[in-house]
Design a protein around this motif. Structure first.
Motif, PDB file in Angstrom:
ATOM      1  N   UNK A 128      18.583  76.683  22.629  1.00 37.13           N
ATOM      2  CA  UNK A 128      19.570  76.769  21.762  1.00 37.13           C
ATOM      3  C   UNK A 128      18.437  76.541  20.358  1.00 37.13           C
ATOM      4  N   UNK A 129      18.591  77.460  19.329  1.00 36.27           N
ATOM      5  CA  UNK A 129      18.130  76.970  18.035  1.00 36.27           C
ATOM      6  C   UNK A 129      18.609  75.618  17.600  1.00 36.27           C
ATOM      7  N   UNK A 140      24.045  71.161  28.262  1.00 36.48           N
ATOM      8  CA  UNK A 140      24.572  72.635  28.078  1.00 36.48           C
ATOM      9  C   UNK A 140      25.439  72.532  27.074  1.00 36.48           C
ATOM     10  N   UNK A 141      25.587  73.533  26.400  1.00 33.55           N
ATOM     11  CA  UNK A 141      26.196  73.821  24.983  1.00 33.55           C
ATOM     12  C   UNK A 141      27.048  74.532  25.158  1.00 33.55           C
ATOM     13  N   UNK A 142      28.118  74.107  24.632  1.00 34.12           N
ATOM     14  CA  UNK A 142      29.488  74.775  24.865  1.00 34.12           C
ATOM     15  C   UNK A 142      30.724  74.891  23.794  1.00 34.12           C
ATOM     16  N   UNK A 143      31.198  75.965  23.768  1.00 34.86           N
ATOM     17  CA  UNK A 143      32.116  75.981  22.673  1.00 34.86           C
ATOM     18  C   UNK A 143      30.938  77.603  21.524  1.00 34.86           C
ATOM     19  N   UNK A 144      29.806  77.471  22.395  1.00 37.70           N
ATOM     20  CA  UNK A 144      29.704  79.363  21.030  1.00 37.70           C
ATOM     21  C   UNK A 144      28.623  79.915  22.758  1.00 37.70           C
ATOM     22  N   UNK A 145      28.932  81.312  21.820  1.00 40.86           N
ATOM     23  CA  UNK A 145      28.565  81.833  22.624  1.00 40.86           C
ATOM     24  C   UNK A 145      27.042  81.947  23.311  1.00 40.86           C
ATOM     25  N   UNK A 175      37.003  70.839  26.433  1.00 41.83           N
ATOM     26  CA  UNK A 175      35.289  71.782  26.441  1.00 41.83           C
ATOM     27  C   UNK A 175      34.380  70.701  26.114  1.00 41.83           C
ATOM     28  N   UNK A 232      24.557  70.692  16.671  1.00 40.64           N
ATOM     29  CA  UNK A 232      25.554  71.228  16.903  1.00 40.64           C
ATOM     30  C   UNK A 232      26.387  72.416  15.851  1.00 40.64           C
ATOM     31  N   UNK A 234      24.543  72.886  13.549  1.00 38.22           N
ATOM     32  CA  UNK A 234      23.027  74.727  13.203  1.00 38.22           C
ATOM     33  C   UNK A 234      23.753  75.105  13.925  1.00 38.22           C
ATOM     34  N   UNK A 235      24.029  74.779  15.213  1.00 41.45           N
ATOM     35  CA  UNK A 235      24.374  75.554  16.488  1.00 41.45           C
ATOM     36  C   UNK A 235      25.762  77.214  15.728  1.00 41.45           C
ATOM     37  N   UNK A 251      25.160  80.224  15.248  1.00 42.02           N
ATOM     38  CA  UNK A 251      25.771  81.733  16.727  1.00 42.02           C
ATOM     39  C   UNK A 251      26.970  82.053  16.032  1.00 42.02           C
ATOM     40  N   UNK A 281      29.043  80.725  16.203  1.00 40.09           N
ATOM     41  CA  UNK A 281      30.421  80.062  17.015  1.00 40.09           C
ATOM     42  C   UNK A 281      31.380  78.414  15.849  1.00 40.09           C
ATOM     43  N   UNK A 282      32.279  77.647  16.075  1.00 36.17           N
ATOM     44  CA  UNK A 282      33.426  76.796  15.515  1.00 36.17           C
ATOM     45  C   UNK A 282      33.477  75.721  15.894  1.00 36.17           C
ATOM     46  N   UNK A 283      33.485  75.485  17.259  1.00 33.69           N
ATOM     47  CA  UNK A 283      33.271  74.320  18.150  1.00 33.69           C
ATOM     48  C   UNK A 283      32.383  74.334  18.853  1.00 33.69           C
ATOM     49  N   UNK A 284      31.441  74.149  19.053  1.00 33.19           N
ATOM     50  CA  UNK A 284      30.127  73.722  20.135  1.00 33.19           C
ATOM     51  C   UNK A 284      30.031  72.268  20.086  1.00 33.19           C
ATOM     52  N   UNK A 285      30.211  72.109  21.701  1.00 30.03           N
ATOM     53  CA  UNK A 285      29.975  70.831  22.599  1.00 30.03           C
ATOM     54  C   UNK A 285      28.753  70.828  23.501  1.00 30.03           C
ATOM     55  N   UNK A 286      29.165  69.920  23.554  1.00 37.16           N
ATOM     56  CA  UNK A 286      28.566  69.550  25.349  1.00 37.16           C
ATOM     57  C   UNK A 286      28.591  69.084  26.022  1.00 37.16           C
TER      58      UNK A 286
END
Lengths: 226, 226
Positions: free
Chosen positions: A185-186, A218-223, B157, B203, B205-206, B210, B212-217
């Motif tokens: 991931x960037x 692991x990154x979640x919630x993003x494609x 998540x 997050x 930045x991601x 990418x 997304x709206x709610x990237x997490x880990x």
């Protein structure tokens, strides 16, 4: 084998260590020309032979000193213990001009390796940038991946956060992440490397407390990137 | 409803903001007595009423000023924008003695919120500890959880990295994480809070890059805590 792989030579300084050797193995398998660097060329040659033995024919892995490895590569990956970080960079910095440096280092300070203790520059990657100067692009990546995963063939359940001094540098490293069979991931500018480097201590802490050996993230919630 | 929940009152300072309100909602639902704090009691009362309307009877959520909320609670959660972090802590610090402070703050510095920019103390949580002094246990947590997830009923998540000044403090917060329906990990000493706080910028930045709206880990490779 992609066109980029045919054109690029990657040096892994400290490539006799477990993580460096694992990365070199994966990239050699993907078709990159690899140079293993070490303080003495003997150890590097031995590590290169080990990797060649594990691979099908057609791969190219050689071993030499860190300096010669850096001189002959397009991309230089630094995979040394933090205690050797500054000295190794000082010894090769002239050879890095115009190239991309990928810093894999997590600045662990024994004995409290589960406590985040960043250098004054903010992170190991920022410290590397201070040492190598303006003519070198610097990226941080792979700080959280367990070497055991790299030497195996199975999918690695640990994403790679890639930071760097430019978007172009991050893109180049994301290509390397993918070539190694990982998801990257960037993660933004080099200042953000503190997160990935510090995460290594957090994961060591989790391994200690929860009885695991190879905790990752692991990154979640993003494609997920391809 | 557990015995702990019956005994404990939690104040959420800045509980009129989206994340604070989401946390208060989840804890009220789990049976904790909640106090919403804000700069003016009017706004806090309104937020408390909103939460009560969403909940079944039997819950207890009141609103008042940040100071009164801190005075009447056993555990004080700080959920204010970083720009209000120091002033809020200075204004309530006398009321925190002997209590546990849970700092939810990610020290984002506009306009470059996707770049990690920690305060001189190392992180917002360490800065909080400097301000409140020796008699207050401080923990950092919940910096990466999207408020949208908190106000919804679905599973979240995004794991929570819990750091703190003592193992006991981290354990108390892990109980709160579980009560909020989330999975938490003991991420070590308060110095490690820089990882979770900085991850917020990563997050962001991601999300930007990418789409997304709610990237997490999520922590991988370790047995998930119950």
């Amino acid at each position: 084998m992609t066109k980029e792989a045919l054109l690029l030579t990657i040096a892994v300084l400290g490539g006799t260590g477990k993580e460096g050797k694992g990365l070199a193995y994966r990239w050699a398998k993907a078709g990159y020309r690899m140079i293993i660097g070490s303080r003495t060329s003997e150890k590097a040659v031995t590590a290169a032979s080990e990797i060649m033995e594990r691979l099908e024919g057609g791969s190219s892995v050689v071993g030499t000193t860190n300096l010669e490895a850096a001189q002959q590569a397009n991309i230089v990956v630094l995979s040394v213990p933090y205690s050797a970080h500054r000295d190794t960079l000082e010894s090769v910095k002239e050879a890095l001009k115009g190239k991309l440096l990928v810093d894999v280092t997590a600045p662990l300070v024994p004995p409290k390796v589960s406590k985040v203790q960043m250098p004054p520059a903010g992170s190991a990657a920022q410290e590397a940038k201070e040492i190598v100067g303006e003519d070198v692009e610097v990226a941080g990546a792979f700080q959280n991946v367990s070497y055991k995963h790299l030497m195996g063939e199975e999918d690695v359940e640990c994403d790679v956060l890639v930071t760097g001094t430019s978007k172009k540098a991050r893109q180049e490293v994301l290509t390397l992440v993918e070539a190694a069979g990982l998801v990257g991931w960037d993660a933004g500018p080099l200042e953000n490397s503190v997160v990935a480097e510090g995460l290594t201590s957090v994961l060591i802490n989790i391994n200690k407390l929860y009885g695991s050996k190879h905790a990752g993230i692991k990154i979640t919630g993003a494609p997920r990137p391809l």
